[in-house]
Structure formats: C-alpha cells, structure tokens
Design an enzyme around this catalytic site. Structure first.
Site, short mmCIF file in Angstrom:
data_model
loop_
_atom_site.label_atom_id
_atom_site.label_comp_id
_atom_site.label_asym_id
_atom_site.label_seq_id
_atom_site.Cartn_x
_atom_site.Cartn_y
_atom_site.Cartn_z
N SER A 43 2.52 46.99 34.99
CA SER A 43 2.80 46.27 33.74
C SER A 43 1.74 45.24 33.36
O SER A 43 1.68 44.83 32.21
CB SER A 43 4.15 45.59 33.84
OG SER A 43 4.16 44.65 34.88
N HIS A 59 8.03 51.08 33.16
CA HIS A 59 7.09 51.10 32.04
C HIS A 59 6.61 52.53 31.74
O HIS A 59 5.46 52.74 31.35
CB HIS A 59 5.92 50.15 32.30
CG HIS A 59 6.36 48.73 32.41
ND1 HIS A 59 6.58 47.94 31.31
CD2 HIS A 59 6.69 47.98 33.49
CE1 HIS A 59 7.00 46.75 31.70
NE2 HIS A 59 7.08 46.75 33.03
N LYS A 76 14.33 48.40 28.86
CA LYS A 76 13.04 48.37 28.15
C LYS A 76 13.08 49.45 27.05
O LYS A 76 13.67 49.23 26.00
CB LYS A 76 11.88 48.53 29.12
CG LYS A 76 11.85 47.42 30.20
CD LYS A 76 10.57 47.38 30.96
CE LYS A 76 10.64 46.57 32.24
NZ LYS A 76 10.92 45.13 32.08
N1 PLP Z 1 10.23 47.03 37.86
C1 PLP Z 1 9.25 46.79 36.97
C2 PLP Z 1 7.93 47.48 37.13
C3 PLP Z 1 9.45 45.88 35.91
O1 PLP Z 1 8.46 45.62 35.03
C4 PLP Z 1 10.71 45.25 35.79
C5 PLP Z 1 10.98 44.27 34.72
O2 PLP Z 1 10.21 43.46 34.33
C6 PLP Z 1 11.70 45.54 36.73
C7 PLP Z 1 11.44 46.43 37.74
C8 PLP Z 1 13.05 44.93 36.63
O3 PLP Z 1 13.78 45.58 35.62
P1 PLP Z 1 15.14 44.97 35.06
O4 PLP Z 1 14.77 44.11 33.91
O5 PLP Z 1 15.97 46.16 34.69
O6 PLP Z 1 15.73 44.21 36.18
#
Ligand code: PLP
Length: 421
Positions: A208, A236, A267
C-alpha cells in the site's frame, strides 16, 4: 472525558490512603503520556484527522467549510462506498435483519446473510470456503496463531502490512523475514526453514505504500521447490486487479498456487468494514474453532454484510467498473510522469508521488488542499527515511476532468517548490 475522570480522581484523592496512591499513579501516567505526545509532535509525525461532513466519494465537503474538495486519498478504488445499489442493499439488510447480533458467531450471531456472503466470497475467489471477520486486521491477527505451531515456520516480506506483522507476532512458529520482494533472499530463508514441519510464505499481494505488486509467480515457484504454502493479503487488490478483479493471483496467473487469501470488505468492496479468509475447507473449519478474533468478537452487522454482498454482485456481473478505474490510473500516471514527477509502482491505483524530503511532502500536500485537492503526505516512520511522498489513490468514480485537475494542481505546486525534473 479523560480530563473529567482524571480531575475527579485527583480531587477525590486527598492525603494518604489508597485513593491518594491511585491519584498519584494517574498523575504520573498523565505526565508520561503528555511527554510521549510531545515527542510525537516534536518528531513531526503527528497524525491529525480532517473531518468529512459528506459521504465518502470523489467530491467531499469538509467540516467547517471546504465544499467541492476533490478526494484522492481513500481506498474507495471502485467508488462503491456510496454506490446507490450498495446503500440500498445495506438499508434492506438493516430493516430485515436488524442493527446487529449482540453475539459472536458461534453463540447466536450467524444469520443466513453471513453464510451467503461467505459462499459468495469463496465463489468469487474460486476457493473452497471462507470465514468472515470484523476486519482484515482481525483476519490477519487470527490466522497465523491458529495455523502454525512451534514446529512450523513463517517467512514474511519485510514490508508486509502491520496487521500481518502483528498476526505473526502472536504465533509461536519460527519467524523468517525476507528483504522486500527479494527472491534470492526468500530462497535463502526457505533453505534455512527446511528443517521445520511446514513453511508458510506470507506477503501482501499489492503493497500500500509503494503501489508495487508482489512477484507471485516467482514466490509460487520457490514455494513449490521448497514445499511451502503461500498466503497473500489482498486488501489492495481484491475487486480490481486481474482481468476479472479477483486479485493479484489472477493478475499473475497463479490462482491455483496460492493457498490462503485474506482480504478486506472495507476498501474496494463497498468500504464499510469487515474482512475474511478464504482457502481450503479444513483450514476455514479450523479457524471457526480456534481463531481468537472470530471466537471472541461480535458478528458483522447486517448492513455491512448487505453492502459487501451487493458490491460482489456488481463485480461479478461486469468488470466495467474495474476497467474504468484502470483507465483513469493510466491517465494519471502518464500525465504526472510527463509533467516531470516520479510515480512509484506500476499500473496500480495507488500512485505514490515520490518527493524524498518529509517537509516538502507535508507542505505540498497542504498547498494541494488549498487548491481543493485532498492528498496526504507520508514520511518516516511510515515510509523509509528520505523516501517521503504524497500518496494519490485513483477511483473509478473520478472523472477525466478530476484527474486532469489533480495533475494541474500538482504541476503548479511542484513548480512552486522546485519538485519537478
Ligand atoms: N492489510 C492491508 C494490506 C491493509 O492495507 C489493511 C488496511 O489498511 C489491512 C490489512 C486491514 O484491513 P481492515 O481495515 O479491514 O482491518
């Protein structure tokens, strides 16, 4: 409220006795917290929150004025967060199934819509089964501890998301960290890990902060060579990468080689909340028995389930939304590169505008907001020192004019600060 509670504690303490002891502990804690907060401010890493007074979308209204702000920093890749059909599905689920379950899944928190959504997710990813969580953070917190024992090993990319890192911390497996997307290093670590019973390679599908995509073909080849399993976090990627938006594994042609996928509903898939694991049925069955964030946290609220379920329906009907996002991403990346900026990653809607200097990134982001464009600067410790950037995220609901306005503003601000080459 904190001030009120502390004030009352301090006032009720008086001299001597247990109350005084607790009052002084609170005062001590307060001093320590204030000094820690001061350190964060001093380091220039304070994160403040802008208050949005409208729905999530390409055009925002900020609290206290600021209407018509163009938003380029949400993970709303497909624009489904405020899609009318997604909202209607949420309202219908709310009316039919109520506000919430007041329960975890295994006590009395499983409704037909939870089972339907799990089935839809596994069908979407072409996997055997799926399990829902309140978030992907929870899915990542739950999986490693439930799956791996001290006899096993986990090999993790050094730039994996914080929730993968935390999930791995919670498990008792042997831990190996390989250099970011470095296949030579992964191979060395896989060789070292041959002594363990089971090996699991864990990586973000798309990272990200850089918008770069894990070399999954090579990872899967190495996994095959060293008899390891592959886990990917597709937060992502789900909904928009690959010809049918299935994710990084589809994009790179390894859907049959990746064993476990964790992803988010928060997302691209409607943006409300929620996460999941999808993979082999016995693994999902085990998670329902052993995964702590699943066993000890409330069921997803029906409205949230309704949003995600409709988002998946829309994506399975057509990939037009994902294609529209890809075209806009291409427009932004090529125009920004032509203007003289360096954009990290390739073809991903996360478009980090690389600037290097932390202060420059902060000042430019502020200047962009003054021109009505909402973007965020990232600097150390979120990204490595000297690699500060402004992260731009493209959505299917940006118009070509929105993209062009953003590029024009960047060009003006970049020229003003001498950031173009
Ligand atoms: N994994 C990644 C790569 C993320 O970017 C995010 C959120 O920013 C998460 C996990 C966590 O996701 P959630 O918002 O569903 O807890």
């Amino acid at each position: 409220m904190w001030r009120g509670v502390v004030g009352r504690l301090l006032r009720s303490g008086g001299a001597g006795g247990p109350r005084a002891a607790s009052g002084s502990a609170v005062a001590q804690l307060r001093r320590r917290l204030e000094s820690e907060l001061e350190d964060i401010r001093g380091a220039g890493t304070w994160k403040s929150e802008r208050i949005i007074a409208s729905r999530q979308g390409p055009h925002l209204r900020l609290a206290g004025g600021g209407a018509g702000i163009l938003n380029f920093c949400a993970n709303n890749y497909l624009g489904l967060s405020s899609h009318p059909e997604v909202i209607r599905a949420a309202v219908e689920a709310l009316e039919k199934f109520g506000a919430g379950l007041s329960s975890v899944r295994f006590i009395c928190g499983t409704q037909s819509i939870h089972k339907d959504l799990e089935e839809k997710i596994s069908h979407f990813h072409q996997r055997e089964d799926a399990i829902l969580y309140a978030s992907c953070f929870d899915a990542n917190a739950g999986i490693f501890e439930a799956l791996l024992t001290p006899e096993d090993a986990v090999l993790s990319d050094e730039l994996n998301h914080a929730s993968i890192i935390d999930g791995i911390r919670l498990c008792k497996a042997n831990k190996y960290r390989y250099k970011h997307m470095d296949m030579q290093d992964l191979e060395v670590k896989l060789q070292e890990a041959q002594k363990h019973r089971l090996r699991l390679v864990a990586t973000d599908g798309a990272f990200s902060m850089d918008g770069d995509i894990a070399p999954l073909r090579e990872i899967c080849q190495l996994a095959q060579k060293y008899d390891a399993l592959v886990f990917i976090d597709e937060c992502h990627a789900t909904g928009f990468l690959g010809p049918n938006g299935r994710g990084t594994d589809e994009l790179l042609g390894v859907m049959d080689k990746v064993t476990i996928i964790n992803s988010t509903l928060g997302k691209a898939l409607g943006g409300a909340a929620g996460g999941y694991t999808t993979g082999p049925k016995p693994l999902i069955d085990l998670l329902r028995q052993r995964s702590r964030p699943y066993l000890f946290s409330n069921s997803l609220p029906p409205a949230v389930v309704g949003c995600a379920s409709k988002a998946l329906d829309l994506l399975m009907e057509s990939n037009a939304i994902a294609q529209s996002m890809a075209a806009k991403t291409q427009r932004f990346r090529s125009k920004m590169t032509a203007a003289g900026f360096t954009i990290s990653g390739k073809d991903h809607p996360i478009c980090p505008v690389m600037l290097g200097d932390a202060r420059l990134a902060a000042v430019m982001a502020e200047d962009m907001l003054n021109r009505g464009i909402y973007v965020i600067g990232f600097s150390y410790p979120v990204v490595p020192k000297g690699k500060a950037r402004i992260r731009v995220q493209i959505s299917a609901v940006h118009s070509d004019e929105d993209i062009d306005r953003c590029v024009e503003a960047f060009t003006e601000v970049g020229q003003k600060h001498g950031a173009l080459h």
